[in-house]
Write a protein that holds these residues in place. Structure first.
Motif, PDB file in Angstrom:
ATOM      1  N   ILE A 187       0.826  -1.212   0.000  1.00 16.67           N
ATOM      2  CA  ILE A 187       0.000   0.000   0.000  1.00 16.67           C
ATOM      3  C   ILE A 187       0.858   1.259   0.000  1.00 16.67           C
ATOM      4  CG2 ILE A 187      -1.952  -1.062   1.236  1.00 16.67           C
ATOM      5  CD1 ILE A 187      -0.760   0.417   3.771  1.00 16.67           C
ATOM      6  N   ASP A 188       0.195   2.395  -0.134  1.00 15.08           N
ATOM      7  CA  ASP A 188       0.772   3.707   0.153  1.00 15.08           C
ATOM      8  C   ASP A 188       0.181   4.136   1.493  1.00 15.08           C
ATOM      9  OD1 ASP A 188       0.994   6.570   0.386  1.00 15.08           O
ATOM     10  OD2 ASP A 188       1.433   6.692  -1.747  1.00 15.08           O
ATOM     11  N   THR A 189       0.988   4.114   2.546  1.00 16.99           N
ATOM     12  CA  THR A 189       0.486   4.366   3.903  1.00 16.99           C
ATOM     13  C   THR A 189      -0.153   5.737   4.032  1.00 16.99           C
ATOM     14  OG1 THR A 189       2.282   2.965   4.732  1.00 16.99           O
ATOM     15  CG2 THR A 189       1.090   4.275   6.338  1.00 16.99           C
ATOM     16  N   GLU A 190       0.468   6.750   3.440  1.00 18.40           N
ATOM     17  CA  GLU A 190      -0.038   8.121   3.559  1.00 18.40           C
ATOM     18  C   GLU A 190      -1.419   8.253   2.919  1.00 18.40           C
ATOM     19  OE1 GLU A 190       1.270  12.674   2.272  1.00 18.40           O
ATOM     20  OE2 GLU A 190       2.776  11.073   2.339  1.00 18.40           O
ATOM     21  N   LEU A 191      -1.598   7.673   1.736  1.00 17.63           N
ATOM     22  CA  LEU A 191      -2.903   7.753   1.072  1.00 17.63           C
ATOM     23  C   LEU A 191      -3.949   6.922   1.808  1.00 17.63           C
ATOM     24  CD1 LEU A 191      -2.076   7.691  -2.762  1.00 17.63           C
ATOM     25  CD2 LEU A 191      -2.811   9.619  -1.353  1.00 17.63           C
ATOM     26  N   LEU A 192      -3.545   5.752   2.303  1.00 19.03           N
ATOM     27  CA  LEU A 192      -4.491   4.937   3.073  1.00 19.03           C
ATOM     28  C   LEU A 192      -4.948   5.691   4.316  1.00 19.03           C
ATOM     29  CD1 LEU A 192      -6.024   2.297   3.604  1.00 19.03           C
ATOM     30  CD2 LEU A 192      -3.973   1.443   4.766  1.00 19.03           C
TER      31      LEU A 192
END
Length: 368
Positions: free
Chosen positions: A245-250
């Protein structure tokens, strides 16, 4: 399974296979190419003679030789057929995305294999172009809604400013109305700017306990801000698993879902609770999920198809973009966002998470 290769009429068989508008390769029991039609020679940018007696490994990418190629051969020999996509290597060093169909072939000292190969590189490009076109069409429809959303506060500001111009002393409520309309307009523009310029996800493997360390503090603060009691549930073993995943976008997508859950309650509700939990799913490609559940009044059946639509909200002074943004982020990460709602149990928003972008056939060698 195909029948044994014919001992009679070999020239006729070669002629028929050369008429086929697909690349055809025949392997013996030692996975060496014993026949290649003219279409295969064109596809791999070489002559038919250059393909003959090659080990099939020489047509695959180096990173697939240890696991994927042996798995394809084993699946074909055990189940008689295989179908899948993979990158293949031409004899000049270039590569292409191939769609492979295989069939088992009875052979003198074991089992041979017939491969049919199609170059689908252009189809994948078209698929990406259609995806972009779909986004452009979506933004086109969005512009119509934006026009309406911006016109309302602008008209409010303009109308009240005109009244103020006719008065020597401005009234407090008029000034407050302008401030409120201006704030709504600013918030609208900031939200649209984020949505339209959403960055491409920087996907990488992340341990779930790292995800929790990132998102839980901000979600806790949001719950307190709304006066909501919330609980966090996560199995320690699951927290050691990783997702792609992309942690910031999640974190942004979860923030929007949490805000939606908190706002499900009104002043009449004395008990306001939201549950946040890590769970497993029955989806092999998205085996884990984060779920946000409230105990509010739920979403009506007529509103369910609209909840992810831009600017849809039953609450005044709400933009109605939160779940639209959450869904867009999930789509960009190739993850699903599921919504269930009932008047009796409230609403649950489930963020499914991809563990690994590569297929299992490329990850683990099948036992002999």
């Amino acid at each position: 399974m195909l029948p044994s290769p014919p001992d009679q009429y070999p020239e006729l068989m070669h002629h028929i296979l050369n008429m086929v508008n697909s690349a055809v390769l025949v392997l013996d029991a030692d996975k060496r190419i014993i026949f290649a039609n003219s279409r295969a020679a064109q596809l791999f940018n070489c002559g038919v003679a250059e393909l003959k007696n090659l080990d099939i490994d020489q047509l695959f990418m180096p990173e697939d030789l240890e696991i994927m190629v042996p798995n394809i051969l084993k699946i074909t020999r055990d189940a008689s057929e295989y179908e899948g996509e993979t990158m293949l290597k031409r004899q000049d060093g270039s590569s292409f995305l191939g769609l492979i169909f295989t069939s088992s072939l009875a052979w003198k000292n074991g089992r041979g294999i017939v491969l049919t190969i199609h170059d689908i590189s252009n189809l994948k490009k078209l698929e990406r172009m259609l995806k972009v076109s779909g986004r452009v069409a979506f933004l086109g429809h969005l512009l119509e809604d934006i026009n309406h959303q911006i016109r309302n506060p602008v008209q409010v500001i303009g109308g009240i400013a005109k009244r103020l111009a006719d008065r020597q002393t401005p009234r407090v409520e008029h000034v407050q109305a302008i401030v409120s309309a201006s704030a709504r307009l600013e918030k609208l523009l900031d939200t649209l700017n984020f949505f339209i310029k959403l960055p491409r996800p920087r996907l990488r493997p992340v341990l779930l306990h790292e995800v929790f360390e990132t998102v839980v503090p901000s979600l806790t603060a949001l719950a307190r801000q709304h006066g909501v009691d919330w609980t966090v549930e996560a199995d320690d073993n699951l927290l050691q698993e990783s997702v792609f995943i992309d942690t910031e976008l999640l974190a942004k997508a979860l923030h929007e879902g949490m805000a939606n859950a908190c706002e499900a309650y009104d002043d009449k509700h004395h008990e306001k609770t939201v549950q946040f939990r890590l769970m497993t799913t029955q989806r092999p490609d998205q085996p884990y999920a984060l779920q946000i559940c409230d105990r509010g009044p739920g979403i009506s059946a007529q509103d369910m198809p609209l909840v992810f639509s831009p600017f849809f909200s039953r609450k005044s002074k709400h933009l109605g973009m939160g779940l639209t943004i959450a869904q867009r982020i999930q789509e960009e990460m190739d993850c699903d966002l599921l919504l269930e709602s009932s008047g009796k149990t409230g609403t649950c928003l489930t963020y499914c998470l991809v563990k690994e972008r590569r297929r299992m056939i490329r990850l683990r060698k099948m036992p002999d």
